[in-house]
Design a protein around this motif. Structure first.
Motif, PDB file in Angstrom:
ATOM      1  N   SER A  64      75.926 -45.843  -0.647  1.00 31.49           N
ATOM      2  CA  SER A  64      76.903 -46.177  -1.688  1.00 31.49           C
ATOM      3  C   SER A  64      78.239 -45.486  -1.431  1.00 31.49           C
ATOM      4  CB  SER A  64      76.366 -45.765  -3.063  1.00 31.49           C
ATOM      5  OG  SER A  64      75.193 -46.476  -3.375  1.00 31.49           O
ATOM      6  N   ALA A  65      78.180 -44.205  -1.101  1.00 34.84           N
ATOM      7  CA  ALA A  65      79.413 -43.457  -0.858  1.00 34.84           C
ATOM      8  C   ALA A  65      80.152 -43.999   0.364  1.00 34.84           C
ATOM      9  CB  ALA A  65      79.093 -41.981  -0.674  1.00 34.84           C
ATOM     10  N   ALA A  66      79.410 -44.323   1.434  1.00 34.21           N
ATOM     11  CA  ALA A  66      80.038 -44.829   2.658  1.00 34.21           C
ATOM     12  C   ALA A  66      80.656 -46.215   2.430  1.00 34.21           C
ATOM     13  CB  ALA A  66      79.000 -44.898   3.775  1.00 34.21           C
ATOM     14  N   ARG A  67      79.959 -47.044   1.669  1.00 32.30           N
ATOM     15  CA  ARG A  67      80.485 -48.388   1.392  1.00 32.30           C
ATOM     16  C   ARG A  67      81.715 -48.300   0.489  1.00 32.30           C
ATOM     17  NH1 ARG A  67      75.770 -51.735  -0.191  1.00 32.30           N
ATOM     18  NH2 ARG A  67      75.524 -52.068   2.054  1.00 32.30           N
ATOM     19  N   ALA A  68      81.671 -47.419  -0.497  1.00 37.79           N
ATOM     20  CA  ALA A  68      82.825 -47.234  -1.383  1.00 37.79           C
ATOM     21  C   ALA A  68      84.023 -46.704  -0.602  1.00 37.79           C
ATOM     22  CB  ALA A  68      82.460 -46.283  -2.511  1.00 37.79           C
ATOM     23  N   ALA A  69      83.766 -45.807   0.359  1.00 44.21           N
ATOM     24  CA  ALA A  69      84.848 -45.265   1.187  1.00 44.21           C
ATOM     25  C   ALA A  69      85.498 -46.364   2.012  1.00 44.21           C
ATOM     26  CB  ALA A  69      84.299 -44.168   2.100  1.00 44.21           C
ATOM     27  N   MET A  70      84.672 -47.263   2.528  1.00 41.60           N
ATOM     28  CA  MET A  70      85.202 -48.369   3.324  1.00 41.60           C
ATOM     29  C   MET A  70      86.078 -49.272   2.462  1.00 41.60           C
ATOM     30  SD  MET A  70      84.479 -51.906   3.673  1.00 41.60           S
ATOM     31  CE  MET A  70      82.743 -52.046   3.203  1.00 41.60           C
ATOM     32  N   LYS A  71      85.605 -49.608   1.259  1.00 39.88           N
ATOM     33  CA  LYS A  71      86.355 -50.517   0.388  1.00 39.88           C
ATOM     34  C   LYS A  71      87.647 -49.876  -0.121  1.00 39.88           C
ATOM     35  CE  LYS A  71      82.521 -53.377  -1.208  1.00 39.88           C
ATOM     36  NZ  LYS A  71      81.806 -53.932  -2.387  1.00 39.88           N
ATOM     37  N   ALA A  72      87.626 -48.556  -0.283  1.00 45.94           N
ATOM     38  CA  ALA A  72      88.808 -47.866  -0.806  1.00 45.94           C
ATOM     39  C   ALA A  72      89.778 -47.441   0.291  1.00 45.94           C
ATOM     40  CB  ALA A  72      88.376 -46.649  -1.618  1.00 45.94           C
ATOM     41  N   GLY A  73      89.403 -47.639   1.550  1.00 42.29           N
ATOM     42  CA  GLY A  73      90.293 -47.282   2.652  1.00 42.29           C
ATOM     43  C   GLY A  73      90.378 -45.797   2.930  1.00 42.29           C
ATOM     44  N   VAL A  74      89.291 -45.061   2.693  1.00 43.91           N
ATOM     45  CA  VAL A  74      89.258 -43.633   3.025  1.00 43.91           C
ATOM     46  C   VAL A  74      89.377 -43.456   4.534  1.00 43.91           C
ATOM     47  CG1 VAL A  74      87.802 -41.576   3.013  1.00 43.91           C
ATOM     48  CG2 VAL A  74      87.904 -43.033   0.984  1.00 43.91           C
ATOM     49  N   GLU A  75      90.164 -42.508   4.995  1.00 44.67           N
ATOM     50  CA  GLU A  75      90.396 -42.334   6.435  1.00 44.67           C
ATOM     51  C   GLU A  75      89.190 -41.716   7.144  1.00 44.67           C
ATOM     52  OE1 GLU A  75      93.895 -40.031   7.028  1.00 44.67           O
ATOM     53  OE2 GLU A  75      95.218 -41.444   5.992  1.00 44.67           O
ATOM     54  N   ASN A  76      88.623 -40.630   6.589  1.00 48.94           N
ATOM     55  CA  ASN A  76      87.538 -39.894   7.253  1.00 48.94           C
ATOM     56  C   ASN A  76      86.372 -39.704   6.288  1.00 48.94           C
ATOM     57  OD1 ASN A  76      89.045 -38.946   9.812  1.00 48.94           O
ATOM     58  ND2 ASN A  76      90.386 -38.269   8.154  1.00 48.94           N
ATOM     59  N   PHE A  77      85.178 -39.990   6.780  1.00 47.10           N
ATOM     60  CA  PHE A  77      83.966 -39.798   5.984  1.00 47.10           C
ATOM     61  C   PHE A  77      82.982 -39.010   6.849  1.00 47.10           C
ATOM     62  CE2 PHE A  77      79.852 -40.614   4.196  1.00 47.10           C
ATOM     63  CZ  PHE A  77      80.060 -40.800   2.834  1.00 47.10           C
ATOM     64  N   VAL A  78      82.647 -37.802   6.415  1.00 52.07           N
ATOM     65  CA  VAL A  78      81.812 -36.902   7.213  1.00 52.07           C
ATOM     66  C   VAL A  78      80.511 -36.623   6.467  1.00 52.07           C
ATOM     67  CG1 VAL A  78      81.711 -34.704   8.435  1.00 52.07           C
ATOM     68  CG2 VAL A  78      83.925 -35.830   8.080  1.00 52.07           C
ATOM     69  N   LEU A  79      79.390 -36.935   7.099  1.00 53.59           N
ATOM     70  CA  LEU A  79      78.066 -36.683   6.519  1.00 53.59           C
ATOM     71  C   LEU A  79      77.559 -35.317   6.962  1.00 53.59           C
ATOM     72  CD1 LEU A  79      75.351 -37.559   5.143  1.00 53.59           C
ATOM     73  CD2 LEU A  79      74.704 -38.513   7.379  1.00 53.59           C
TER      74      LEU A  79
END
Length: 648
Positions: free
Chosen positions: A389-404
């Protein structure tokens, strides 16, 4: 020590009145002694005018003593400033005596005020020093005997703190400095470090206090290794960085730093790398109230982001970390605490868009192996679908960096926690291939010393309670790092990401847990109780591996790893699932979770995570209760099938 303190606990007003009365007695006594010294005996006959001069001196001196704050000083803490105040007061009193003698036409010799200055200083100042010496002598006699390791500035400051504390009785310094050995500091002798074993034995020492905040890690470990066999509790002053930042003081003794138990130097951060994804950016941390999440927040705050968004499901944890950050906010960073679940994709997307989040550190996860084993469905919901959910939301919102934030338990997992984290990695790797707008990366590391559930705080509590110290297996080994190291690794690795990478830390050699327990027992001043030492203090008890637990953990699934721009960070080259497989597995996994079907969840994860070996079967508490109630049936030790309600 509390009973001792109560003996000295009288009202401040009473103490000041007693001192004033004593000084009023000392003034005429000092004048009389001055006259006796001047005449070489008791030949001088005091007249009425002499007594008038003495009374004037007493009253005027007392008024002046009160005015300059002579009675505000606490005797047991009396230092240089208090002594200067006494000298100032007695000097003024001698001048008053001379003026009073002149005005009353007293026959007291004119040299008497000079001699009175010396006798008055002796009586008024000496009485206070005597009381202070008596107080320190009493509290030192009742405190635990300690040796201060290091006679430098920190050691001397520590000694001053201990002299006023009462819990410890410093009996010696040890230091290798050639100019210090053989000297005496504030009544405490300085010995060579080679004499330490002899000193511990002869003085019956309880503690060795390390006053070496700026010594190198290598030298510090050598010293600690030497202290292990001395049966003393080792404590230390805070490190140099803590002292410089003002977050600690020399007198705040603490147990041995967790870094000293690692057996290696902590990984030094590259500040320039850390800044790239943070400075002047809007940064968000999920799971911000956890051990890793909160440390990430602290270090991110130091790098001056434009805004720092905190997300956590725990109101208490979120309050704690946000309050700390706002209290210590020297850079006036905007800190925004938000309550929420990472599984709520709509809320995550709203947060990302409204706050224009640029970098996300996803630390929200259930990490304790036994807890996830007993709560399989919730573990998968949070670790897998929270990440999705967090990764998909980041993609839709245009977040630059997502680190797990991942774990070494994701490598060839034998438990649901590890399998769920590996599944989260696979999802991010798939997103990295599909979507170009957001850089997805993962950072994988081993156990974190000092985090919630870490073995070191548990061992310390068990040792303080008299044991036993519980270790699951004599051969179990783990990679370890400190919380600051883990956070720094995450921040640095995130700047290297192009998309889809799994970063791991070169953590040195793994640590045998039983050796860690033995080392901690000895450094806390006890002896390990075993067959070779039946009269020891603390026993180590082996409890057996817990469900899903392995003897050793790994950081790499395959053998291929490449270097990065950081000498201690590697990049793993690991197999990925294609997009269709990811979609199929996540869809089936959600259905299984919604149906509370732990058997199906396990089978799907075994298909998706090829290396997953569920060696201990299913331990989910609800599932086992359904088994007890006859609602499910075990077909073998590891596979459990649902009984259809129609057949019950």
């Amino acid at each position: 020590m509390q009973n001792l303190s109560s003996k000295f606990s009288v009202s401040r007003q009473w103490k000041q009145s007693a001192l004033l009365t004593l000084d009023l007695l000392f003034i005429p006594l000092a004048i009389w002694l001055a006259v006796v010294v001047r005449w070489g005996g008791m030949a001088y006959q005091f007249q009425v005018v002499d007594f008038v001069a003495i009374v004037i001196t007493m009253v005027a001196s007392a008024a002046y003593f009160l005015r300059i704050g002579l009675y505000r000083a606490i005797i047991r803490f009396m230092g240089q400033q208090a002594i200067l105040t006494i000298i100032k007061g007695v000097t003024a009193s001698a001048v008053i005596l001379a003026i009073a003698g002149f005005l009353t036409k007293s026959g007291i010799p004119r040299s008497t005020p000079v001699i009175y200055w010396a006798t008055g200083l002796f009586l008024i100042g000496g009485s206070r020093l005597l009381v202070r010496s008596f107080y320190h002598g009493v509290i030192r006699a009742n405190g635990d005997k300690v040796i201060i390791y290091g006679a430098g500035a920190s050691g001397r400051q520590l000694l001053n703190n201990l002299l006023h504390n009462g819990d410890y009785n410093p009996v010696a310094f040890v230091d290798d400095g050639p100019k210090l050995k053989g000297g005496v500091i504030n009544g405490v002798s300085v010995y060579s470090t080679q004499q330490l074993p002899e000193l511990v034995s002869s003085f019956d020492i309880s503690y060795v206090l390390l006053a070496l905040p700026s010594v190198s890690h290598q030298r510090r470990r050598e010293i600690i290794d030497d202290l292990e066999g001395l049966s003393v509790h080792v404590k230390t002053v805070p490190g140099f960085s803590e002292l410089m930042l003002g977050s600690a003081k020399v007198g705040q003794l603490q147990d041995i730093d967790l870094e000293d138990l690692l057996g290696r130097d902590p990984v030094s951060p590259d500040v320039e790398l850390i800044d790239r994804c943070i400075r002047d950016k809007v940064v968000m941390v999920t799971g911000a109230g956890g051990s890793i999440g909160s440390e990430l927040c602290r270090q991110i705050a130091r790098c001056q982001p434009r805004e720092l968004v905190l997300l956590d499901i725990s109101e208490h944890a979120l309050y704690q970390v946000s309050t700390e950050l706002k209290r210590d906010n020297s850079h006036n960073i905007s800190v925004i605490p938000l309550l929420g679940m990472v599984q709520n994709q709509s809320r995550m997307e709203t947060i990302f868009k409204e706050f224009k989040v640029e970098t996300v550190y996803h630390a929200a996860a259930y990490k304790h192996v036994p807890m996830v084993e007993f709560n399989v469905v919730e573990g998968v919901y949070n670790n897998v679908f929270g990440t999705l959910s967090a990764a998909r939301a980041a993609m839709k919102a245009g977040v630059e960096n997502f680190v797990l934030i991942s774990t070494d338990k994701a490598v060839r997992p034998t438990n649901m926690m590890g399998a769920s984290k590996r599944m989260a990695e696979l999802i991010l790797q798939s997103f990295a291939k599909r979507y170009d707008g957001t850089r997805y990366s993962m950072v994988r590391f081993g156990n974190v010393l000092g985090s919630s559930g870490s073995v070191v705080p548990l061992f310390r509590r068990q040792i303080e309670d008299g044991g036993p110290v519980t270790v699951t297996h004599k051969d179990i080994i783990r990679y370890f790092m400190t919380i600051p190291e883990a956070a720094q690794l995450v921040l640095q690795a995130s700047t290297m990401a192009k998309s889809g990478e799994v970063f791991v830390l070169d953590m040195g050699e793994p640590v045998r847990i039983v050796n860690l327990a033995q080392r901690l027992i000895r450094l806390m001043g006890y002896e390990v109780k075993d067959s070779a030492h039946p009269k020891g203090d603390i026993e180590i008890k082996y409890t057996g591996l817990r469900p899903g637990e392995k003897l050793y953990e790994e950081l790499l699934i395959g053998e291929n790893a490449s270097g990065t721009g950081h000498p201690k960070i590697m990049q793993a080259a690991e197999a990925m699932l294609d997009d269709d497989a990811i979609d199929q597995y996540t869809s089936e996994l959600r259905d299984a979770c919604d149906a509370n079907d732990c058997d199906q969840i396990q089978q799907i994860l075994q298909l998706a995570v090829a290396e997953f070996n569920a060696k201990d079967g299913i331990s989910d508490a609800i599932w086992k209760r359904r088994l007890d109630n006859g609602l499910v049936i075990a077909t073998n030790d590891k596979v459990v099938n649902i009984i259809s309600p129609k057949t019950i």
